[in-house]
Design a protein around this motif. Structure first.
Motif, PDB file in Angstrom:
ATOM      1  N   PHE A  83       0.820  -1.209   0.000  1.00  0.00           N
ATOM      2  CA  PHE A  83       0.000   0.000   0.000  1.00  0.00           C
ATOM      3  C   PHE A  83       0.858   1.265   0.000  1.00  0.00           C
ATOM      4  CE2 PHE A  83      -2.107   3.366   2.475  1.00  0.00           C
ATOM      5  CZ  PHE A  83      -3.205   3.610   1.666  1.00  0.00           C
ATOM      6  N   PHE A  84       1.908   1.288   0.865  1.00  0.00           N
ATOM      7  CA  PHE A  84       2.706   2.500   1.018  1.00  0.00           C
ATOM      8  C   PHE A  84       3.760   2.651  -0.092  1.00  0.00           C
ATOM      9  CE2 PHE A  84       1.380   2.120   5.552  1.00  0.00           C
ATOM     10  CZ  PHE A  84       0.764   3.343   5.655  1.00  0.00           C
ATOM     11  N   LEU A  85       4.343   1.540  -0.517  1.00  0.00           N
ATOM     12  CA  LEU A  85       5.447   1.616  -1.472  1.00  0.00           C
ATOM     13  C   LEU A  85       5.048   1.235  -2.893  1.00  0.00           C
ATOM     14  CD1 LEU A  85       8.369   0.049   0.621  1.00  0.00           C
ATOM     15  CD2 LEU A  85       7.687   2.441   0.427  1.00  0.00           C
ATOM     16  N   GLY A  86       4.020   0.420  -3.019  1.00  0.00           N
ATOM     17  CA  GLY A  86       3.655  -0.056  -4.350  1.00  0.00           C
ATOM     18  C   GLY A  86       4.454  -1.297  -4.722  1.00  0.00           C
ATOM     19  N   GLU A  87       4.358  -1.714  -5.966  1.00  0.00           N
ATOM     20  CA  GLU A  87       5.041  -2.910  -6.440  1.00  0.00           C
ATOM     21  C   GLU A  87       5.985  -2.559  -7.581  1.00  0.00           C
ATOM     22  OE1 GLU A  87       1.496  -5.212  -7.415  1.00  0.00           O
ATOM     23  OE2 GLU A  87       2.054  -6.634  -5.826  1.00  0.00           O
ATOM     24  N   PRO A  88       6.993  -3.398  -7.817  1.00  0.00           N
ATOM     25  CA  PRO A  88       7.867  -3.170  -8.977  1.00  0.00           C
ATOM     26  C   PRO A  88       7.078  -3.283 -10.274  1.00  0.00           C
ATOM     27  CG  PRO A  88       8.833  -4.736  -7.434  1.00  0.00           C
ATOM     28  CD  PRO A  88       7.431  -4.542  -7.004  1.00  0.00           C
ATOM     29  N   SER A  89       7.490  -2.506 -11.267  1.00  0.00           N
ATOM     30  CA  SER A  89       6.828  -2.537 -12.575  1.00  0.00           C
ATOM     31  C   SER A  89       7.837  -2.951 -13.642  1.00  0.00           C
ATOM     32  CB  SER A  89       6.240  -1.156 -12.930  1.00  0.00           C
ATOM     33  OG  SER A  89       5.261  -0.774 -11.989  1.00  0.00           O
ATOM     34  N   ILE A  90       7.456  -3.925 -14.465  1.00  0.00           N
ATOM     35  CA  ILE A  90       8.337  -4.383 -15.544  1.00  0.00           C
ATOM     36  C   ILE A  90       8.185  -3.439 -16.735  1.00  0.00           C
ATOM     37  CG2 ILE A  90       8.850  -6.263 -17.126  1.00  0.00           C
ATOM     38  CD1 ILE A  90       7.793  -8.208 -15.056  1.00  0.00           C
ATOM     39  N   LEU A  91       9.276  -2.778 -17.087  1.00  0.00           N
ATOM     40  CA  LEU A  91       9.267  -1.836 -18.205  1.00  0.00           C
ATOM     41  C   LEU A  91       9.736  -2.493 -19.501  1.00  0.00           C
ATOM     42  CD1 LEU A  91      10.813   1.267 -16.382  1.00  0.00           C
ATOM     43  CD2 LEU A  91       8.405   0.597 -16.561  1.00  0.00           C
ATOM     44  N   ILE A  92      10.654  -3.445 -19.389  1.00  0.00           N
ATOM     45  CA  ILE A  92      11.147  -4.187 -20.565  1.00  0.00           C
ATOM     46  C   ILE A  92      11.159  -5.671 -20.213  1.00  0.00           C
ATOM     47  CG2 ILE A  92      13.109  -4.607 -22.094  1.00  0.00           C
ATOM     48  CD1 ILE A  92      13.927  -1.731 -21.741  1.00  0.00           C
ATOM     49  N   LYS A  93      10.615  -6.482 -21.108  1.00  0.00           N
ATOM     50  CA  LYS A  93      10.587  -7.927 -20.893  1.00  0.00           C
ATOM     51  C   LYS A  93      11.113  -8.622 -22.144  1.00  0.00           C
ATOM     52  CE  LYS A  93       7.472 -11.725 -19.635  1.00  0.00           C
ATOM     53  NZ  LYS A  93       6.060 -12.091 -19.301  1.00  0.00           N
ATOM     54  N   HIS A  94      12.190  -9.352 -21.994  1.00  0.00           N
ATOM     55  CA  HIS A  94      12.834 -10.064 -23.103  1.00  0.00           C
ATOM     56  C   HIS A  94      13.139  -9.121 -24.278  1.00  0.00           C
ATOM     57  CE1 HIS A  94      12.007 -13.552 -20.791  1.00  0.00           C
ATOM     58  NE2 HIS A  94      10.717 -13.648 -21.103  1.00  0.00           N
ATOM     59  N   GLY A  95      13.626  -7.919 -23.930  1.00  0.00           N
ATOM     60  CA  GLY A  95      14.016  -6.964 -24.961  1.00  0.00           C
ATOM     61  C   GLY A  95      12.873  -6.180 -25.564  1.00  0.00           C
ATOM     62  N   LYS A  96      11.640  -6.362 -25.073  1.00  0.00           N
ATOM     63  CA  LYS A  96      10.467  -5.667 -25.604  1.00  0.00           C
ATOM     64  C   LYS A  96       9.942  -4.685 -24.567  1.00  0.00           C
ATOM     65  CE  LYS A  96      10.531  -8.229 -29.326  1.00  0.00           C
ATOM     66  NZ  LYS A  96      10.941  -7.665 -30.642  1.00  0.00           N
ATOM     67  N   ILE A  97       9.668  -3.451 -25.004  1.00  0.00           N
ATOM     68  CA  ILE A  97       9.172  -2.412 -24.106  1.00  0.00           C
ATOM     69  C   ILE A  97       7.691  -2.664 -23.799  1.00  0.00           C
ATOM     70  CG2 ILE A  97       8.698   0.048 -23.846  1.00  0.00           C
ATOM     71  CD1 ILE A  97      11.100   0.586 -25.632  1.00  0.00           C
ATOM     72  N   ILE A  98       7.335  -2.621 -22.510  1.00  0.00           N
ATOM     73  CA  ILE A  98       5.945  -2.746 -22.079  1.00  0.00           C
ATOM     74  C   ILE A  98       5.360  -1.341 -21.987  1.00  0.00           C
ATOM     75  CG2 ILE A  98       4.373  -3.756 -20.387  1.00  0.00           C
ATOM     76  CD1 ILE A  98       6.221  -5.767 -21.758  1.00  0.00           C
ATOM     77  N   GLU A  99       4.713  -0.907 -23.062  1.00  0.00           N
ATOM     78  CA  GLU A  99       4.254   0.481 -23.158  1.00  0.00           C
ATOM     79  C   GLU A  99       3.198   0.814 -22.127  1.00  0.00           C
ATOM     80  OE1 GLU A  99       2.876   3.628 -26.661  1.00  0.00           O
ATOM     81  OE2 GLU A  99       3.138   1.501 -27.110  1.00  0.00           O
ATOM     82  N   ASP A 100       2.320  -0.145 -21.813  1.00  0.00           N
ATOM     83  CA  ASP A 100       1.259   0.109 -20.836  1.00  0.00           C
ATOM     84  C   ASP A 100       1.837   0.466 -19.473  1.00  0.00           C
ATOM     85  OD1 ASP A 100      -0.631  -0.388 -22.751  1.00  0.00           O
ATOM     86  OD2 ASP A 100      -0.991  -2.470 -22.139  1.00  0.00           O
ATOM     87  N   ASN A 101       2.920  -0.227 -19.091  1.00  0.00           N
ATOM     88  CA  ASN A 101       3.534   0.062 -17.792  1.00  0.00           C
ATOM     89  C   ASN A 101       4.246   1.412 -17.787  1.00  0.00           C
ATOM     90  OD1 ASN A 101       2.602  -2.326 -16.783  1.00  0.00           O
ATOM     91  ND2 ASN A 101       4.552  -3.426 -16.922  1.00  0.00           N
ATOM     92  N   LEU A 102       4.779   1.822 -18.939  1.00  0.00           N
ATOM     93  CA  LEU A 102       5.382   3.157 -19.036  1.00  0.00           C
ATOM     94  C   LEU A 102       4.334   4.236 -18.781  1.00  0.00           C
ATOM     95  CD1 LEU A 102       7.804   2.965 -22.117  1.00  0.00           C
ATOM     96  CD2 LEU A 102       8.423   3.119 -19.707  1.00  0.00           C
ATOM     97  N   GLU A 103       3.168   4.059 -19.397  1.00  0.00           N
ATOM     98  CA  GLU A 103       2.089   5.040 -19.204  1.00  0.00           C
ATOM     99  C   GLU A 103       1.582   5.021 -17.769  1.00  0.00           C
ATOM    100  OE1 GLU A 103      -0.907   4.194 -22.057  1.00  0.00           O
ATOM    101  OE2 GLU A 103       0.328   4.708 -23.802  1.00  0.00           O
TER     102      GLU A 103
END
Length: 310
Positions: A83-103
């Motif tokens: 709740f206070f810190l949040g969770e890690p977000s995957i920005l790149i997976k296997h060399g591919k950018i996760i655009e939804d997580n960037l937004e």
């Protein structure tokens, strides 16, 4: 005027003390509640500089720190941490950018690329995962082919090299560190004398590994360092010549001779002489019945040795 300066001094010391109480993680992590606590403390602590309220300000600052410590304890729980810190977000997976997580994290593509370059990766093909941590930093996990080779990859067994421990900092002996590496000041003084150093203030930094007996020095004056290196080279050359001369006696007949070993000379202990005679400083003090050599000009012993005749 003095009243204002006194308030500034008290609030400055109090704020530093409270920040120390909040822990080092406040500085290195800067989680959301860390950042909020720092801003509030800075704002509240500045109130006495523009108002006459002093005691209420101290109470408010202490209250903020108490709330911070409570929240810090709550984050030890997994649910509250999320709740206070949040969770890690995957920005790149296997060399591919996760655009939804960037937004979702309000991070632009240019910012991401800039962060990757500062971590040493300019190609997405070199990256297996890039993760935005709750603390705001980006962790990059490279693909195996882009990972630096280790000794384990080369099937080379790594030897433990020890921990370098600073024992002199700005000309001051670090006594606690000496104890950690099982050394004492007498050992340090002997090492310094071997290198021709009489004044410890000439050393700006010195360290030793806990696995060997070598002392590494950084001189305050580079000119002195170069001069001492030349002197050391000359001493090594003389020792080598002495060994060579000793080797030339191999085929000659042994005769007995005596040599003088100086233990004290010109009111100073001769460390080299103590080593040659296998005598410690404490033993010499016990024999002479003194612990101060300023009144003793010279102490010499004769040692019988075997040499080759001409």
């Amino acid at each position: 005027m003095l009243d204002i300066l006194l308030k500034i001094f008290i609030m400055f010391i109090l704020t530093i003390g409270l920040m120390r109480l909040m822990g080092k993680s406040t500085i290195i992590q800067l989680t959301p509640y860390d950042l909020v606590a720092i801003f509030i403390i800075g704002t509240v602590a500045a109130e006495p500089l523009i108002t006459t309220e002093f005691i209420p300000t101290i109470i408010r600052v202490v209250a903020v720190v108490v709330f911070y410590l409570i929240f810090a304890k709550l984050t030890l729980n997994q649910t509250m941490n999320k709740f206070f810190l949040g969770e890690p977000s995957i920005l790149i997976k296997h060399g591919k950018i996760i655009e939804d997580n960037l937004e979702k994290e309000h991070l632009s593509l240019m910012q991401l690329i800039s962060i990757l370059r500062t971590t040493g990766y300019s190609k997405l093909t070199e990256i297996d995962f890039a993760i935005l941590e709750p603390t705001g930093s980006v962790s990059v996990i490279p693909v195996p082919s882009a990972r630096p080779a280790t000794l384990g990859d080369l099937d080379i067994e790594a030897k433990y090299e020890g921990v370098p421990m600073a024992i002199i900092i700005d000309g001051i002996i670090q006594k606690r560190n000496l104890q950690l590496v099982n050394r004492d000041e007498e050992w340090l003084q002997e090492k310094l004398q071997e290198k021709g150093i009489d004044n410890i203030k000439e050393i700006i930094y010195a360290f030793v590994d806990d696995q060997n007996d070598e002392l590494y020095l950084n001189y305050r004056n580079p000119v002195d360092e170069a001069s001492r290196k030349n002197n050391q080279v000359q001493r090594d050359k003389e020792i080598k010549e002495q060994k060579s001369e000793q080797g030339n006696l191999d085929n000659k007949e042994l005769i007995r001779d005596k040599r003088k070993i100086y233990l004290v000379q010109n009111h100073k202990i001769q460390t080299k002489g103590l080593r040659e005679a296998h005598i410690s400083k404490s033993e010499l003090e016990e024999w002479l019945g003194v612990d101060d050599f300023t009144e003793i000009n010279e102490v010499v012993i004769e040692q019988e040795i075997k040499v080759k005749s001409n």
